[in-house]
Design a protein around this motif. Structure first.
Motif, PDB file in Angstrom:
ATOM      1  N   VAL A 167       0.854  -1.188   0.000  1.00  0.00           N
ATOM      2  CA  VAL A 167       0.000   0.000   0.000  1.00  0.00           C
ATOM      3  C   VAL A 167       0.882   1.228   0.000  1.00  0.00           C
ATOM      4  N   ASP A 168       0.301   2.379  -0.394  1.00  0.00           N
ATOM      5  CA  ASP A 168       1.111   3.592  -0.417  1.00  0.00           C
ATOM      6  C   ASP A 168       1.467   4.014   1.012  1.00  0.00           C
ATOM      7  N   ALA A 169       2.539   4.763   1.120  1.00  0.00           N
ATOM      8  CA  ALA A 169       3.093   5.128   2.423  1.00  0.00           C
ATOM      9  C   ALA A 169       2.103   5.916   3.275  1.00  0.00           C
ATOM     10  N   GLU A 170       1.291   6.774   2.658  1.00  0.00           N
ATOM     11  CA  GLU A 170       0.313   7.568   3.411  1.00  0.00           C
ATOM     12  C   GLU A 170      -0.739   6.668   4.060  1.00  0.00           C
ATOM     13  N   LEU A 171      -1.245   5.704   3.306  1.00  0.00           N
ATOM     14  CA  LEU A 171      -2.222   4.767   3.854  1.00  0.00           C
ATOM     15  C   LEU A 171      -1.602   3.942   4.973  1.00  0.00           C
ATOM     16  N   PHE A 172      -0.376   3.500   4.770  1.00  0.00           N
ATOM     17  CA  PHE A 172       0.305   2.722   5.804  1.00  0.00           C
ATOM     18  C   PHE A 172       0.462   3.540   7.085  1.00  0.00           C
ATOM     19  N   ALA A 173       0.810   4.813   6.956  1.00  0.00           N
ATOM     20  CA  ALA A 173       0.949   5.681   8.132  1.00  0.00           C
ATOM     21  C   ALA A 173      -0.395   5.823   8.851  1.00  0.00           C
ATOM     22  N   ARG A 174      -1.495   5.961   8.090  1.00  0.00           N
ATOM     23  CA  ARG A 174      -2.830   6.047   8.704  1.00  0.00           C
ATOM     24  C   ARG A 174      -3.170   4.766   9.447  1.00  0.00           C
ATOM     25  N   ILE A 175      -2.851   3.627   8.841  1.00  0.00           N
ATOM     26  CA  ILE A 175      -3.125   2.339   9.489  1.00  0.00           C
ATOM     27  C   ILE A 175      -2.352   2.241  10.797  1.00  0.00           C
ATOM     28  N   ARG A 176      -1.085   2.647  10.790  1.00  0.00           N
ATOM     29  CA  ARG A 176      -0.269   2.599  12.017  1.00  0.00           C
ATOM     30  C   ARG A 176      -0.840   3.508  13.094  1.00  0.00           C
ATOM     31  N   ARG A 177      -1.276   4.727  12.709  1.00  0.00           N
ATOM     32  CA  ARG A 177      -1.866   5.643  13.696  1.00  0.00           C
ATOM     33  C   ARG A 177      -3.137   5.056  14.285  1.00  0.00           C
ATOM     34  N   MET A 178      -3.970   4.462  13.434  1.00  0.00           N
ATOM     35  CA  MET A 178      -5.209   3.844  13.925  1.00  0.00           C
ATOM     36  C   MET A 178      -4.895   2.690  14.869  1.00  0.00           C
ATOM     37  N   ARG A 179      -3.897   1.886  14.533  1.00  0.00           N
ATOM     38  CA  ARG A 179      -3.518   0.766  15.400  1.00  0.00           C
ATOM     39  C   ARG A 179      -3.001   1.286  16.738  1.00  0.00           C
ATOM     40  N   ASP A 180      -2.200   2.335  16.703  1.00  0.00           N
ATOM     41  CA  ASP A 180      -1.687   2.917  17.946  1.00  0.00           C
ATOM     42  C   ASP A 180      -2.824   3.459  18.811  1.00  0.00           C
ATOM     43  N   ARG A 181      -3.807   4.127  18.196  1.00  0.00           N
ATOM     44  CA  ARG A 181      -4.947   4.639  18.958  1.00  0.00           C
ATOM     45  C   ARG A 181      -5.779   3.499  19.523  1.00  0.00           C
ATOM     46  N   PHE A 182      -5.959   2.430  18.731  1.00  0.00           N
ATOM     47  CA  PHE A 182      -6.696   1.263  19.206  1.00  0.00           C
ATOM     48  C   PHE A 182      -5.981   0.626  20.394  1.00  0.00           C
ATOM     49  N   ASP A 183      -4.658   0.472  20.283  1.00  0.00           N
ATOM     50  CA  ASP A 183      -3.887  -0.113  21.387  1.00  0.00           C
ATOM     51  C   ASP A 183      -3.991   0.737  22.652  1.00  0.00           C
ATOM     52  N   ALA A 184      -3.919   2.053  22.506  1.00  0.00           N
ATOM     53  CA  ALA A 184      -4.033   2.941  23.669  1.00  0.00           C
ATOM     54  C   ALA A 184      -5.410   2.811  24.307  1.00  0.00           C
ATOM     55  N   LEU A 185      -6.446   2.759  23.496  1.00  0.00           N
ATOM     56  CA  LEU A 185      -7.805   2.598  24.021  1.00  0.00           C
ATOM     57  C   LEU A 185      -7.966   1.245  24.704  1.00  0.00           C
ATOM     58  N   SER A 186      -7.439   0.190  24.107  1.00  0.00           N
ATOM     59  CA  SER A 186      -7.503  -1.145  24.718  1.00  0.00           C
ATOM     60  C   SER A 186      -6.806  -1.162  26.071  1.00  0.00           C
ATOM     61  N   ASN A 187      -5.665  -0.499  26.148  1.00  0.00           N
ATOM     62  CA  ASN A 187      -4.930  -0.447  27.413  1.00  0.00           C
ATOM     63  C   ASN A 187      -5.713   0.306  28.481  1.00  0.00           C
ATOM     64  N   ARG A 188      -6.384   1.399  28.080  1.00  0.00           N
ATOM     65  CA  ARG A 188      -7.201   2.156  29.046  1.00  0.00           C
ATOM     66  C   ARG A 188      -8.362   1.309  29.547  1.00  0.00           C
ATOM     67  N   ILE A 189      -9.002   0.581  28.653  1.00  0.00           N
ATOM     68  CA  ILE A 189     -10.124  -0.277  29.048  1.00  0.00           C
ATOM     69  C   ILE A 189      -9.629  -1.394  29.963  1.00  0.00           C
ATOM     70  N   SER A 190      -8.507  -1.999  29.609  1.00  0.00           N
ATOM     71  CA  SER A 190      -7.944  -3.067  30.441  1.00  0.00           C
ATOM     72  C   SER A 190      -7.624  -2.562  31.839  1.00  0.00           C
ATOM     73  N   ALA A 191      -7.039  -1.373  31.917  1.00  0.00           N
ATOM     74  CA  ALA A 191      -6.689  -0.806  33.218  1.00  0.00           C
ATOM     75  C   ALA A 191      -7.947  -0.500  34.038  1.00  0.00           C
ATOM     76  N   ALA A 192      -8.984  -0.002  33.369  1.00  0.00           N
ATOM     77  CA  ALA A 192     -10.220   0.353  34.071  1.00  0.00           C
ATOM     78  C   ALA A 192     -10.921  -0.880  34.636  1.00  0.00           C
TER      79      ALA A 192
END
Length: 104
Positions: free
Chosen positions: A56-81
Motif C-alpha cells: 500500500v502507499d506510504a500515506e495509507l500505511f501511516a494512517r493504518i499505524r496511527r489507527m492501530r496505535d490509537r486502538f492499542d491505547a484505548l484497549s490499554n485504558r479499558i484493560s486498566a479500568a
C-alpha cells in the motif's frame, strides 16, 4: 440579517486493489510500485492462492499505524479500568448490555 454559506467539497478517491501471485509480483515489482505510488492502488500478494502480504502507499500505511496505535491505547485504558473486575462479572456485564441493545 446574517447569511451563512457553508460549502462542502468532497473528493472521492478511487483506490483499486489488485491481487497477484508472488512470482508475478517479483517479476513486475517496478510496475507494481508505480501503481501504488502514482495511482494509490493497493496490491495483495498471494502465495499458494492465499493472501500473505499487501503493498500500500506510504500515506495509507501511516494512517493504518496511527489507527492501530490509537486502538492499542484505548484497549490499554479499558484493560486498566477493568483490571479489578473478575472475568465472570465482566462477561456477565457485557452479555447483559448486548442483550439490552438487541432488544431495543
Amino acid at each position: 440579517m446574517i447569511i451563512v454559506v457553508i460549502s462542502i467539497t468532497m473528493i472521492l478517491e478511487v483506490r483499486m486493489v489488485t491481487e497477484v501471485n508472488a512470482v508475478n509480483f517479483r517479476q513486475n515489482l517496478g510496475e507494481m510500485l508505480n501503481q501504488v505510488q502514482y495511482r494509490n492502488n493497493s496490491i495483495v500478494i498471494n502465495k499458494d492462492g492465499k493472501p500473505v502480504a499487501a503493498l500500500v502507499d506510504a500515506e495509507l500505511f501511516a494512517r493504518i499505524r496511527r489507527m492501530r496505535d490509537r486502538f492499542d491505547a484505548l484497549s490499554n485504558r479499558i484493560s486498566a479500568a477493568y483490571a479489578e473486575v473478575p472475568i465472570e462479572e465482566g462477561l456477565a456485564e457485557i452479555d447483559d448490555l448486548v442483550a439490552r441493545e438487541r432488544s431495543s
